[in-house]
Design a protein around this motif. Structure first.
Motif, PDB file in Angstrom:
ATOM      1  N   LYS A   1       0.793  -1.238   0.000  1.00 50.72           N
ATOM      2  CA  LYS A   1       0.000   0.000   0.000  1.00 50.72           C
ATOM      3  C   LYS A   1       0.823   1.283   0.000  1.00 50.72           C
ATOM      4  O   LYS A   1       0.383   2.335   0.478  1.00 50.72           O
ATOM      5  CB  LYS A   1      -1.008   0.028   1.179  1.00 50.72           C
ATOM      6  CG  LYS A   1      -1.839  -1.208   1.363  1.00 50.72           C
ATOM      7  CD  LYS A   1      -2.249  -1.890   0.088  1.00 50.72           C
ATOM      8  CE  LYS A   1      -3.319  -1.140  -0.690  1.00 50.72           C
ATOM      9  NZ  LYS A   1      -3.549  -1.857  -2.005  1.00 50.72           N
TER      10      LYS A   1
ATOM     11  N   THR B   1       3.110   0.938  -4.947  1.00 46.55           N
ATOM     12  CA  THR B   1       3.699  -0.088  -5.815  1.00 46.55           C
ATOM     13  C   THR B   1       3.143  -0.016  -7.229  1.00 46.55           C
ATOM     14  O   THR B   1       3.890  -0.038  -8.218  1.00 46.55           O
ATOM     15  CB  THR B   1       3.362  -1.496  -5.272  1.00 46.55           C
ATOM     16  OG1 THR B   1       3.236  -1.450  -3.859  1.00 46.55           O
ATOM     17  CG2 THR B   1       4.387  -2.512  -5.710  1.00 46.55           C
TER      18      THR B   1
ATOM     19  N   ARG C   1       5.957   4.884   2.116  1.00 51.45           N
ATOM     20  CA  ARG C   1       4.855   5.819   2.357  1.00 51.45           C
ATOM     21  C   ARG C   1       4.669   5.948   3.865  1.00 51.45           C
ATOM     22  O   ARG C   1       4.937   4.983   4.599  1.00 51.45           O
ATOM     23  CB  ARG C   1       3.580   5.256   1.711  1.00 51.45           C
ATOM     24  CG  ARG C   1       2.372   6.161   1.782  1.00 51.45           C
ATOM     25  CD  ARG C   1       1.153   5.462   1.180  1.00 51.45           C
ATOM     26  NE  ARG C   1       0.044   6.376   1.011  1.00 51.45           N
ATOM     27  CZ  ARG C   1      -1.177   6.011   0.621  1.00 51.45           C
ATOM     28  NH1 ARG C   1      -1.424   4.729   0.327  1.00 51.45           N
ATOM     29  NH2 ARG C   1      -2.141   6.897   0.502  1.00 51.45           N
TER      30      ARG C   1
ATOM     31  N   SER D   1      -4.796   2.471   4.398  1.00 53.46           N
ATOM     32  CA  SER D   1      -4.951   1.866   3.084  1.00 53.46           C
ATOM     33  C   SER D   1      -4.951   0.335   3.195  1.00 53.46           C
ATOM     34  O   SER D   1      -5.739  -0.356   2.528  1.00 53.46           O
ATOM     35  CB  SER D   1      -3.817   2.347   2.166  1.00 53.46           C
ATOM     36  OG  SER D   1      -3.949   1.807   0.873  1.00 53.46           O
TER      37      SER D   1
ATOM     38  N   PHE E   1      -3.614   9.640 -10.662  1.00 53.81           N
ATOM     39  CA  PHE E   1      -4.555   8.787  -9.928  1.00 53.81           C
ATOM     40  C   PHE E   1      -5.823   8.549 -10.753  1.00 53.81           C
ATOM     41  O   PHE E   1      -6.265   7.407 -10.905  1.00 53.81           O
ATOM     42  CB  PHE E   1      -4.890   9.419  -8.570  1.00 53.81           C
ATOM     43  CG  PHE E   1      -5.864   8.601  -7.774  1.00 53.81           C
ATOM     44  CD1 PHE E   1      -5.470   7.419  -7.159  1.00 53.81           C
ATOM     45  CD2 PHE E   1      -7.190   8.988  -7.663  1.00 53.81           C
ATOM     46  CE1 PHE E   1      -6.373   6.642  -6.442  1.00 53.81           C
ATOM     47  CE2 PHE E   1      -8.100   8.215  -6.950  1.00 53.81           C
ATOM     48  CZ  PHE E   1      -7.687   7.045  -6.339  1.00 53.81           C
TER      49      PHE E   1
ATOM     50  N   ARG F   1      -8.358   3.772  -4.304  1.00 56.02           N
ATOM     51  CA  ARG F   1      -9.308   4.230  -3.276  1.00 56.02           C
ATOM     52  C   ARG F   1      -9.333   5.755  -3.204  1.00 56.02           C
ATOM     53  O   ARG F   1     -10.305   6.385  -3.595  1.00 56.02           O
ATOM     54  CB  ARG F   1      -8.901   3.603  -1.937  1.00 56.02           C
ATOM     55  CG  ARG F   1      -9.971   3.586  -0.866  1.00 56.02           C
ATOM     56  CD  ARG F   1      -9.420   2.951   0.404  1.00 56.02           C
ATOM     57  NE  ARG F   1      -8.231   3.670   0.868  1.00 56.02           N
ATOM     58  CZ  ARG F   1      -8.240   4.708   1.710  1.00 56.02           C
ATOM     59  NH1 ARG F   1      -9.389   5.132   2.210  1.00 56.02           N
ATOM     60  NH2 ARG F   1      -7.111   5.312   2.058  1.00 56.02           N
TER      61      ARG F   1
HETATM   62  P1  A3P Z   1      -5.153   4.530  -0.868  1.00 58.31           P
HETATM   63  O1  A3P Z   1      -5.756   3.248  -0.405  1.00 58.31           O
HETATM   64  O2  A3P Z   1      -4.689   5.386   0.263  1.00 58.31           O
HETATM   65  O3  A3P Z   1      -5.995   5.274  -1.832  1.00 58.31           O
HETATM   66  P2  A3P Z   1      -0.071  -0.287  -3.696  1.00 58.31           P
HETATM   67  O4  A3P Z   1      -0.086  -0.122  -5.172  1.00 58.31           O
HETATM   68  O5  A3P Z   1       1.296  -0.315  -3.088  1.00 58.31           O
HETATM   69  O6  A3P Z   1      -0.963  -1.385  -3.240  1.00 58.31           O
HETATM   70  O7  A3P Z   1      -0.686   1.069  -3.089  1.00 58.31           O
HETATM   71  C1  A3P Z   1      -2.042   1.388  -3.247  1.00 58.31           C
HETATM   72  C2  A3P Z   1      -2.250   2.821  -2.814  1.00 58.31           C
HETATM   73  O8  A3P Z   1      -1.655   3.699  -3.775  1.00 58.31           O
HETATM   74  C3  A3P Z   1      -3.719   3.188  -2.708  1.00 58.31           C
HETATM   75  O9  A3P Z   1      -3.792   4.160  -1.677  1.00 58.31           O
HETATM   76  C4  A3P Z   1      -3.944   3.757  -4.099  1.00 58.31           C
HETATM   77  O10 A3P Z   1      -5.081   4.568  -4.200  1.00 58.31           O
HETATM   78  C5  A3P Z   1      -2.672   4.560  -4.276  1.00 58.31           C
HETATM   79  N1  A3P Z   1      -2.389   4.873  -5.684  1.00 58.31           N
HETATM   80  C6  A3P Z   1      -2.395   4.040  -6.746  1.00 58.31           C
HETATM   81  N2  A3P Z   1      -2.128   4.698  -7.890  1.00 58.31           N
HETATM   82  C7  A3P Z   1      -1.919   5.987  -7.545  1.00 58.31           C
HETATM   83  C8  A3P Z   1      -1.607   7.178  -8.275  1.00 58.31           C
HETATM   84  N3  A3P Z   1      -1.456   7.160  -9.588  1.00 58.31           N
HETATM   85  N4  A3P Z   1      -1.497   8.337  -7.578  1.00 58.31           N
HETATM   86  C9  A3P Z   1      -1.655   8.351  -6.245  1.00 58.31           C
HETATM   87  N5  A3P Z   1      -1.947   7.276  -5.501  1.00 58.31           N
HETATM   88  C10 A3P Z   1      -2.084   6.104  -6.132  1.00 58.31           C
END
Ligand code: A3P
Length: 293
Positions: A48, A51, A130, A138, A229, A257
């Protein structure tokens, strides 16, 4: 390969002292046997932490503006997850072994458990960290929607388990500090999610430079747009909507999310925040790594 029978929310198991998803533990021998290649690029994170975002950026850089190429498959096909193993889907190592182009490998392993072959091959590694409070929020929502995890319990219970490192991939503190220390000796670019939010183009430039690629402002701008995002939330190749319902239930909480810094303020009570801060100070006393919340 032996297959575990289909069961949602299997209990956590331990490998090399680390808690891991039950299904992943069954496949651990294949992870240990994995052969890295010298031109593999590793993306390592605690869950989270951004990645998927970084995976999309790196795939765009390697694709050199070819937008057909970046849509050739879902993010977990383009950037396979090394230790991934759930019933009825190819494992991460199976996907990786089939790729004959330059590979980008995703892992959530703590640095001390990463298979040694990545260091032997001197693979370039990008680590994204993070802030702990947004990660635990998250992760809580991810546990709720990704039913390959055990039940998260209440928010209060999940927060406690997170602090004690009793969640998949163990202690966030150990993870971010371990990789921070490793960067002194290894070929690691250490990036903060909050820096990516603040100035995505600056961080995209850093990744280009680390990968030894020349970039134009125009290319960086295009990648910035494609990996925002909103763009990723709307992109079925990036937003995980293609995984089977037996793995993720987006109606509980979408994978994409909120993508912001500070959502923890909507979850932590004042008492939880004070307790967490005191614990955090102790755990982070032995590092110069700092985060913005
Ligand atoms: P939130 O749950 O706080 O929204 P991972 O890819 O490591 O699993 O992380 C997921 C988190 O990164 C989620 O956070 C997701 O919304 C956020 N995320 C994914 N793509 C993103 C982007 N392009 N910009 C900002 N946040 C992003």
């Amino acid at each position: 390969r032996p297959r575990v029978t289909m069961s949602s929310r299997p209990p956590i198991k331990y490998v090399s002292g680390m808690p891991i998803l039950g299904d992943f533990a069954e496949n651990w021998e294949n992870v240990k046997r994995f052969q890295a290649r010298a031109d593999d690029i590793l993306i390592a994170t605690y869950p989270k932490s951004g990645t998927t975002w970084m995976s999309e950026i790196v795939d765009h850089i390697l694709s050199e503006g070819d937008t057909v190429r970046t849509k050739r498959g879902a993010i977990y096909e383009r950037v396979p997850f090394l230790e991934y193993a759930v019933p009825d889907m190819p494992t991460g190592t199976e996907r990786l072994n089939l790729l004959d182009c330059q590979r980008v490998v995703k892992t959530h392993l703590p640095v001390e458990i990463l298979p040694k072959c990545f260091w032997d091959e001197k693979c370039k590694t990008i680590y994204i960290a993070r802030n702990a409070k947004d990660v635990v929020v998250s992760y809580f929502h991810f546990y709720r929607m990704a039913i390959v995890h055990p039940e998260p319990g209440t928010w209060e219970e999940f927060l406690q388990n997170f602090m004690e490192g009793k969640v998949a991939f163990g202690s966030w503190f150990n993870h971010v500090k371990g990789w921070w220390n490793a960067r002194k000796e290894k070929n690691i670019l250490y990036i903060l999610y909050e820096d990516m939010l603040e100035n995505p183009k600056r961080e995209i430039h850093k990744v280009f430079e680390f990968l030894g690629k020349k970039e134009s402002e125009d290319e960086v701008e295009k990648i910035h747009q494609a990996t925002s995002f909103q763009a990723m939330k709307n992109n079925p190749m990036a937003n995980y909507t293609s995984v089977p319902g037996s793995v993720m239930d987006h109606s509980v909480s979408p994978f994409m999310r909120k993508g912001i810094c500070g959502d923890w303020k909507n979850h932590f009570t004042v008492a939880q925040n004070e307790m967490f801060d005191a614990f955090y100070r102790k755990e982070m006393a032995d590092t110069d790594l700092t985060f913005r919340f």
